[in-house]
Design a protein around this motif. Structure first.
Motif, PDB file in Angstrom:
ATOM      1  N   ILE A 103      34.117  64.240  29.238  1.00 49.21           N
ATOM      2  CA  ILE A 103      35.255  64.906  29.887  1.00 49.21           C
ATOM      3  C   ILE A 103      35.418  64.348  31.298  1.00 49.21           C
ATOM      4  O   ILE A 103      34.452  64.268  32.059  1.00 49.21           O
ATOM      5  CB  ILE A 103      35.037  66.427  29.954  1.00 49.21           C
ATOM      6  N   SER A 131      42.951  69.902  35.157  1.00 48.03           N
ATOM      7  CA  SER A 131      43.278  69.241  33.897  1.00 48.03           C
ATOM      8  C   SER A 131      42.196  68.225  33.590  1.00 48.03           C
ATOM      9  O   SER A 131      41.460  67.795  34.471  1.00 48.03           O
ATOM     10  CB  SER A 131      44.654  68.566  33.975  1.00 48.03           C
ATOM     11  N   TRP A 132      42.100  67.834  32.336  1.00 48.06           N
ATOM     12  CA  TRP A 132      41.037  66.920  31.934  1.00 48.06           C
ATOM     13  C   TRP A 132      41.472  66.084  30.734  1.00 48.06           C
ATOM     14  O   TRP A 132      42.398  66.430  29.999  1.00 48.06           O
ATOM     15  CB  TRP A 132      39.758  67.699  31.619  1.00 48.06           C
ATOM     16  N   ASP A 133      40.770  64.969  30.577  1.00 52.17           N
ATOM     17  CA  ASP A 133      40.933  64.073  29.435  1.00 52.17           C
ATOM     18  C   ASP A 133      39.568  63.862  28.807  1.00 52.17           C
ATOM     19  O   ASP A 133      38.528  63.991  29.462  1.00 52.17           O
ATOM     20  CB  ASP A 133      41.522  62.726  29.862  1.00 52.17           C
ATOM     21  N   THR A 134      39.560  63.537  27.530  1.00 53.61           N
ATOM     22  CA  THR A 134      38.295  63.289  26.818  1.00 53.61           C
ATOM     23  C   THR A 134      38.143  61.801  26.557  1.00 53.61           C
ATOM     24  O   THR A 134      39.121  61.098  26.277  1.00 53.61           O
ATOM     25  CB  THR A 134      38.262  64.049  25.489  1.00 53.61           C
ATOM     26  N   THR A 135      36.918  61.333  26.683  1.00 50.19           N
ATOM     27  CA  THR A 135      36.588  59.938  26.410  1.00 50.19           C
ATOM     28  C   THR A 135      35.550  59.902  25.302  1.00 50.19           C
ATOM     29  O   THR A 135      34.533  60.596  25.367  1.00 50.19           O
ATOM     30  CB  THR A 135      36.031  59.247  27.668  1.00 50.19           C
ATOM     31  N   LYS A 166      44.306  71.435  27.497  1.00 48.52           N
ATOM     32  CA  LYS A 166      43.502  70.596  28.383  1.00 48.52           C
ATOM     33  C   LYS A 166      43.917  70.757  29.840  1.00 48.52           C
ATOM     34  O   LYS A 166      43.836  69.830  30.630  1.00 48.52           O
ATOM     35  CB  LYS A 166      43.606  69.127  27.962  1.00 48.52           C
ATOM     36  N   ASN A 167      44.359  71.968  30.194  1.00 45.65           N
ATOM     37  CA  ASN A 167      44.645  72.256  31.593  1.00 45.65           C
ATOM     38  C   ASN A 167      44.541  73.759  31.801  1.00 45.65           C
ATOM     39  O   ASN A 167      44.805  74.543  30.891  1.00 45.65           O
ATOM     40  CB  ASN A 167      46.024  71.737  32.012  1.00 45.65           C
TER      41      ASN A 167
END
Length: 782
Positions: free
Chosen positions: A502, A516-520, A554-555
């Protein structure tokens, strides 16, 4: 019962001797008893009134209590098994502890066992050591000294003693016949108690441990058969021996040998034979076997294991097993199919050289291949591919596999289902309608290296898989020596790991923040996220707050934050297989609300624009005012004109209001009357009149109420004045005469100002007249 009466008598005597001594106590103090024994405790309650009750380890009970008199109560505890207990006597009224004691238990040593053995295992001789062990359950951490005594039956005067701080003691230099018997007992002694074990009797023959076998040897006389032999150092009697066998598997693991492979041929060898042998049958080729042996006399103890002996078996035809399989591609445009032939690797430990050859039934020349795989091209017809494994010692092994034709109707399994857990995959399927002998299950994680196994059931378990790797699994039915149609399962992971990584972003505001976030992706088999939880806290050690959202969100917006404050935030992703935590991110909320600054800027801009517009309007109006021509009354001839008619009064008749005076009297400057505006009919306007000024100090006076109307008289203009009226924009009447440069001196005298009514024939626009007294005054001065 007798003990209770005795205690009662002692208590009575103690009371008589003590007289009126009001004391409370519990006795005996700090008592130790053997586990399972009974004990009686007395409570003296002379210092209180009323009844008492007991507690054992702070648990109240009264069922076993008996009152002797008003001051003594006896408690009997039978079969006491507590390791350690605190017993207290309490007042029933106040619940106050009036006395107490502790009770500890001990047990006697049990399960005594002894062994008669040798000091040196490599030398033959008479056993000279006797080692005894026992069990003793200790509940209290007290130092215990053990004393072991051994009594030999044949040697009646020989009693040996051994002391130890452990539950083991060894007697050295024991000289006794194996036919003798011994009796053993153990005494456990501490500062507060002493206890003896029960007596145990042993026959020395039954507790004898012989020397371990030596000179172990392994030979391979025939392919697939091993002979294990050893030497007995102490051939006292025929004895039994046990062989321990292990081998290294193809995967490098050490496993035990199959007990059916070991054939014991030495169970009844006479004592005169010092070498024994055991045959090991059906051993694998090129495998390392390890052996060790131990022996024992009849009804005696096993000896120690001998030293291990290892042996690498030779390759042989029966021991070389070829496990063959293939993967067939789709028919290409060139009309050929590629077949990937593969077989299990023959151990590299095998001595000699192996050669692998592929042959087809279509008569194609043989193809020499590598050690594990080989690719061949075939057409759309059915083929049988044969693998030949040859060894330089002269033997070879063959194995074939069937490849069906493209148009051939074949049975196929259906409804393949998979499940995984901890790098183990369970596979199940539904059998075809046609009869099937067994199934081949193959799997791969990269499409290059394949593994396979056979199963006679409609399910299989795949072991030893790589961690968190996706696998493609195929099930193929076998019909006698032919193969059916292959069916592939949905890709499945050997194990699902933690969720993806994350990366978070934070945008802070005055009293809120947007996270907010993104997944890797961390691996191909990351766990499916169930929910996300955002944790945040103020400062360094503030209370941790959290907000949870589902896997699709995701936020998150954090509300009710403090202005100008540092916060720490991180996100946790939760799955069934684990949890992933993002790195912590620090942010500081803003000191003021940015929207307030925006409102101030917008409001200021609007105010500035309004001020500019207002200033522009004033500038335009001022410019119009400056550009508008204003006549100078000091240059006007109206003064001369008024001087000629200063004694005459000009009257005018209102047009529409007869009730008012027909004449308005204009008084000269010396009249000292208060100036006033000329009033007339409401329908008349200022443009209806022509004003004649005789003095710059004249004022307009209201008309007199008692004067009679006078007809208006128009006076001719004075000489030297222009009689022409100044007209503007076509107006027929202008309140000023034309101004000339000729200045006529006007004497300062009292003159009347007459107003002449001039009736306009047409409606004309009103004109503004600007007159100042200073201008007229200046004119008269000249």
């Amino acid at each position: 019962m007798y003990a209770s009466v005795f205690i009662f008598i002692l208590a009575g005597i103690s009371s008589i001797c003590a007289g009126q001594n009001n004391t409370c106590n519990v006795f005996p103090k700090d008592k130790y008893i053997e586990v399972g024994e009974s004990i009686t405790i007395t409570c003296q309650s002379s210092c209180i009134d009323g009844k008492i009750y007991w507690t054992l380890n702070n648990v109240k009970f009264n069922s076993l209590s008996k009152t002797l008199n008003s001051t003594h109560t006896v408690l009997s505890l039978s079969n006491f098994t507590h390791p350690s207990a605190t017993l207290q006597c309490h007042s029933a009224k106040t619940h106050q502890v009036i006395g107490g004691t502790t009770i500890g238990t001990y047990s006697k040593p049990r399960n005594i066992s002894c062994t008669l053995h040798h000091t040196y295992q490599e030398e033959a001789g008479v056993p000279d050591l006797l080692t005894c062990t026992w069990e003793h359950q200790m509940h209290l951490s007290v130092a215990v000294t053990y004393t072991v005594e051994i009594f030999f039956h044949l040697e009646r005067e020989m009693i040996l003693h051994c002391k130890s701080q452990e539950t083991k003691c060894t007697f050295k230099e024991v000289i006794a016949s194996p036919t003798d018997s011994v009796t053993v007992w153990v005494n456990a002694n501490t500062d507060v108690w002493n206890v003896f074990s029960d007596n145990c009797t042993f026959k020395l023959r039954n507790i004898l441990k012989t020397l371990r076998p030596k000179e172990l040897d392994v030979t391979e006389k025939n392919p697939g058969h091993l002979v294990v032999s050893w030497k007995r150092l102490s051939p006292l009697d025929p004895c039994d021996c046990e062989v321990r066998c292990s081998k290294v598997s193809a995967k490098g693991e050490i496993v035990e040998c199959d007990r059916n492979e070991i054939e014991n041929t030495s169970t009844s060898i006479p004592a005169t034979i010092r070498h024994w042998s055991i045959f090991i049958n059906n051993v694998e080729s090129c495998s390392t076997y390890t052996f060790s042996v131990r022996c024992a006399l009849e009804d005696a103890l096993w000896s120690d294991w001998s030293k291990e002996k290892s042996h690498l078996t030779k390759p042989h035809k029966k021991g070389v097993s070829v496990d063959l399989w293939r993967k067939v591609s789709e028919l290409g445009k060139n009309g050929l199919r590629k077949v990937h032939v593969m077989w299990m690797v023959i151990p590299s430990t095998c001595e000699g050289t192996f050669k692998y050859t592929i042959n087809q039934t279509t008569g194609v020349n043989s193809k020499l291949c590598g050690n594990t795989t080989c690719d061949v091209d075939i057409n759309q017809d059915a083929q049988r591919i044969t693998l030949t494994v040859s060894h330089d010692k002269g033997f070879h092994v063959e194995k074939s596999v069937y490849v069906p034709a493209v148009s051939e109707s074949l049975p196929e399994v259906t409804d393949i289902r998979t499940s995984s857990n901890d790098n183990i995959i369970q596979v199940s399927w539904k059998a075809p309608v046609q009869p099937v002998s067994k199934y081949v299950i193959d799997w791969t994680h990269n499409g290059g290296q394949y593994y396979w196994k056979e199963s006679s059931y409609t399910n299989a378990t795949l072991f030893d898989l790589l961690d968190k790797k996706p696998y493609n699994i195929t099930v193929t039915p076998l019909i006698d020596d032919k193969t059916g149609q292959s069916a592939q399962a949905v890709q499945v992971c050997s194990r699902f790991g933690d969720p993806d990584g994350i990366a978070i972003r934070v945008e802070a505001d005055h009293r809120s923040a947007s996270v907010s976030w993104d997944t890797t992706s961390q691996s191909e088999c990351s766990g499916a996220v169930i929910n996300y939880t955002v944790y945040y806290y103020e400062g360094q050690n503030g209370p941790v707050l959290n907000v949870s959202v589902d896997s699709k969100t995701k936020n998150v917006s954090l509300k009710d934050l403090n202005p100008d404050t540092q916060y720490t935030v991180y996100v946790n992703a939760t799955a069934l297989t684990g949890r992933t935590k993002s790195s912590e991110r620090k942010f500081t909320t803003k000191k003021f609300d940015p929207r307030l600054l925006t409102v101030l800027i917008v409001s200021g801009t609007i105010v500035i624009i309004l001020v500019l517009l207002l200033g522009l309007c004033f500038a335009v109006q001022w410019k119009k005012f400056k550009d508008k021509p204003v006549p100078n009354p000091s240059l006007s001839s109206v003064g001369v004109w008024a001087a000629q008619n200063q004694q005459k009064r000009i009257c005018f008749q209102p047009f529409s209001n007869p009730s008012e005076s027909p004449c308005d009297t204009v008084y000269p400057e010396n009249s000292q009357s208060t100036p006033s505006l000329v009033t007339g009919s409401e329908t008349n306007t200022a443009s209806d009149y022509t004003e004649d000024y005789t003095n710059s100090g004249m004022t307009l006076a209201p008309h007199l109420q008692d004067e009679s109307p006078v007809e208006p008289v128009v006076m001719p203009p004075s000489p030297g004045e222009s009689t022409a009226l100044i007209s503007s924009e076509g107006s027929p009447v202008n309140p000023y005469r034309s101004q000339s440069s000729v200045e006529s001196p006007v004497p300062r005298a009292t003159k009347q100002i007459k107003l002449v009514s001039v009736k306009q024939q047409e409606k004309t626009p009103l004109k503004t007249v600007y007159v100042t007294l200073d201008m007229i005054k200046q004119d008269h001065g000249r």
